[in-house]
Enzyme design. Structure first.
Site, PDB file in Angstrom:
ATOM      1  N   SER B 211       0.864  -1.184   0.000  1.00  0.00           N
ATOM      2  CA  SER B 211       0.000   0.000   0.000  1.00  0.00           C
ATOM      3  C   SER B 211       0.894   1.224   0.000  1.00  0.00           C
ATOM      4  CB  SER B 211      -0.951  -0.010   1.196  1.00  0.00           C
ATOM      5  OG  SER B 211      -0.263  -0.210   2.403  1.00  0.00           O
ATOM      6  N   GLY B 213      -0.375   4.517   0.076  1.00  0.00           N
ATOM      7  CA  GLY B 213      -1.102   5.716   0.479  1.00  0.00           C
ATOM      8  C   GLY B 213      -1.755   6.380  -0.719  1.00  0.00           C
ATOM      9  N   ALA B 214      -1.472   7.663  -0.928  1.00  0.00           N
ATOM     10  CA  ALA B 214      -2.092   8.419  -2.017  1.00  0.00           C
ATOM     11  C   ALA B 214      -1.663   7.916  -3.391  1.00  0.00           C
ATOM     12  CB  ALA B 214      -1.754   9.900  -1.878  1.00  0.00           C
ATOM     13  N   GLY B 216      -1.777   4.789  -4.296  1.00  0.00           N
ATOM     14  CA  GLY B 216      -2.498   3.573  -4.648  1.00  0.00           C
ATOM     15  C   GLY B 216      -1.947   2.333  -3.986  1.00  0.00           C
ATOM     16  N   GLY B 242      -5.390   1.781   6.108  1.00  0.00           N
ATOM     17  CA  GLY B 242      -4.690   0.565   5.720  1.00  0.00           C
ATOM     18  C   GLY B 242      -5.409  -0.687   6.221  1.00  0.00           C
ATOM     19  N   ASP B 243      -6.023  -0.583   7.406  1.00  0.00           N
ATOM     20  CA  ASP B 243      -6.737  -1.737   7.952  1.00  0.00           C
ATOM     21  C   ASP B 243      -8.013  -2.009   7.151  1.00  0.00           C
ATOM     22  OD1 ASP B 243      -4.731  -1.653   9.844  1.00  0.00           O
ATOM     23  OD2 ASP B 243      -5.921  -0.451  11.231  1.00  0.00           O
TER      24      ASP B 243
END
Lengths: 298, 298
Positions: B211, B213-214, B216, B242-243
């Site tokens: 992951s 974040g912004a 993708g 994230g969870d």
């Protein structure tokens, strides 16, 4: 029997960190948890002195259950719906940072139940000590109710409270009030210790005992000021020293000792508490030495 | 049934203060308490998606009892002697400050009991998700034990863990590992996402989902990298995003969806979690809109 009320007990948590970095994630190196609240410290020291004591306190939630499970003194608990507060002290480099929760919202019905529990313990007691803050939102006039309840039961009252609660205790005729100098000046909006003490006496307080930290302790009556110096050359953790002093004063009151002996015990216990890192604990060996050096048997 | 393990659950406490003043006493204006831990967030989102889930977790002390009493998802608890940790987040002006306790010391016997409880839930399960840190002092190799236990029961594993625990999960052959980019580079001591993913694959990991974040989310297999962009223009509280993404990926795995659809669900749920102020909560209306705009039915 001394009945000690702690209106707003706490779980006192101490976080040790390498450095306290605001705005960052701070990894806590170790955690200490202990029951907190000034009245509990007083009760603990009284028990250490061998004085019969019962702590009466409101507790709620899992935090309250934890506190009850940790108490080392006889106690009786009035159950609250809200959660007993936690205080967090962060110790790293520099001065500790403290976060104080407001304490549980407590309904009038809950305070009434607490008052009924207190009444049961006041029957046959020698002294009521009320020590520490009220939960945020609680009426200062609760102090007045407790003082009057004690007097109805023929029990004297020592109140170590501050702000409007101190004024309420004085108005209700508390036999002894014991602010520190800062609390006295704050509550009475005066800049002079004697003027502040006289104001509390005019409201109805009996003896006004003022703890001055390193400057010792003084008792103001209508006619005189009795002063005892602090034990010199003592350094350590001052947290809880005032509570140990309150315990010394309370023990002297129920033993019928003269006021000056009560102040000497207060000063010696306060100094002996500074020697211990944990609030509510006292170095009793040092206490006896401090009293002896004052020419008094412990 | 998805079994979700939270190795180091917490009481997440948020203190709102007017200003965070280090070295001073900070009056807390209000207190929020909620069960915390990445696995519990994952389980909560899965339950919200209507997926059958059981949270399996160790809990101890009064804090542990409090967490158990607050859980809104089916759960089974392995009792610890130590006290479940608390995290304190101080929110005032500027960036929040977090204090993280290490978590309870957990004996080998306690981990063995936890493993036995996990084994019972793995029988007949579809997927094991392990999410979040281990208590300080716990052996990273616990991840290896749990992965092998799942595989013995014929259950696939998705591990959202970091550091040595991520390497242990990969070595034991976790079917999916899901670090964020920083965690991937940290654990593998690489500076390149593909190189890090290949390192985990060489250790034994199946699919490596990263992951960003912004930027993708990407899935690395031996032969390809499948990428899905983040939902654009979403702002709010990224804690727990994230969870939520892990929950989306897990739900797609048990539904037998192609990998790219799993990533789309992860991205949409992560974005929908950002819209809610509380970690572990998701704006499910927004989730469906985000998936639709991707040309996919939810």
């Amino acid at each position: 029997m001394i009945v000690v009320v702690t209106p707003n007990p706490a779980v006192d948590v101490t976080y040790r960190v390498a450095r306290h970095e605001p705005g960052e994630t701070n990894r806590v190196l170790d955690v200490q948890r202990r029951p907190g609240g000034k009245g509990l410290n007083v009760a603990h020291v009284l028990a250490g002195l061998g004085v019969a004591v019962t702590a009466v306190l409101p507790l709620g939630g899992e935090a309250g259950r934890w506190v009850a499970g940790q108490l080392q003194v006889p106690h009786d608990v009035s159950a609250l719906h809200g959660e007993t507060r936690t205080t967090v002290t962060v110790v790293g480099e520099g001065h500790p940072t403290v976060f104080t929760e407001p304490g549980p919202e407590t309904s009038e019905a809950e305070w009434a139940r607490f008052g009924a529990l207190l009444d049961r313990h006041l029957a046959g007691a020698d002294l009521l000590v009320v020590s520490g803050s009220l939960p945020r939102g609680a009426a200062p006039e609760l102090l007045g109710e407790w003082v009057r309840a004690a007097h109805r039961a023929g029990v004297r009252v020592l109140a170590d409270v501050s702000g409007p609660a101190l004024l309420a205790a004085a108005k209700a005729g508390a036999d002894v009030v014991k602010p520190n100098l800062g609390e006295l000046l704050d509550a009475t909006s005066t800049v002079d210790e004697r003027a502040g003490a006289e104001q509390l006496a005019r409201l109805g307080a009996g003896i006004v005992v003022v703890s001055r930290g390193a400057e010792g302790i003084a008792a103001h009556t209508a006619s005189e000021v009795v002063e005892v110096p602090a034990v010199p050359g003592v350094s350590g953790n001052p947290t809880g020293a005032g509570d140990a002093a309150t315990a010394g004063l309370a023990a002297a009151l129920v033993a019928g000792l003269p006021l000056v002996q009560g102040l000497r015990r207060a000063a010696a216990l306060g100094a002996a508490a500074v020697l211990r890192p944990v609030a509510g604990e006292v170095d009793f060996g040092a206490y006896r030495r401090f009293l002896d050096s004052n020419g008094e048997p412990a």
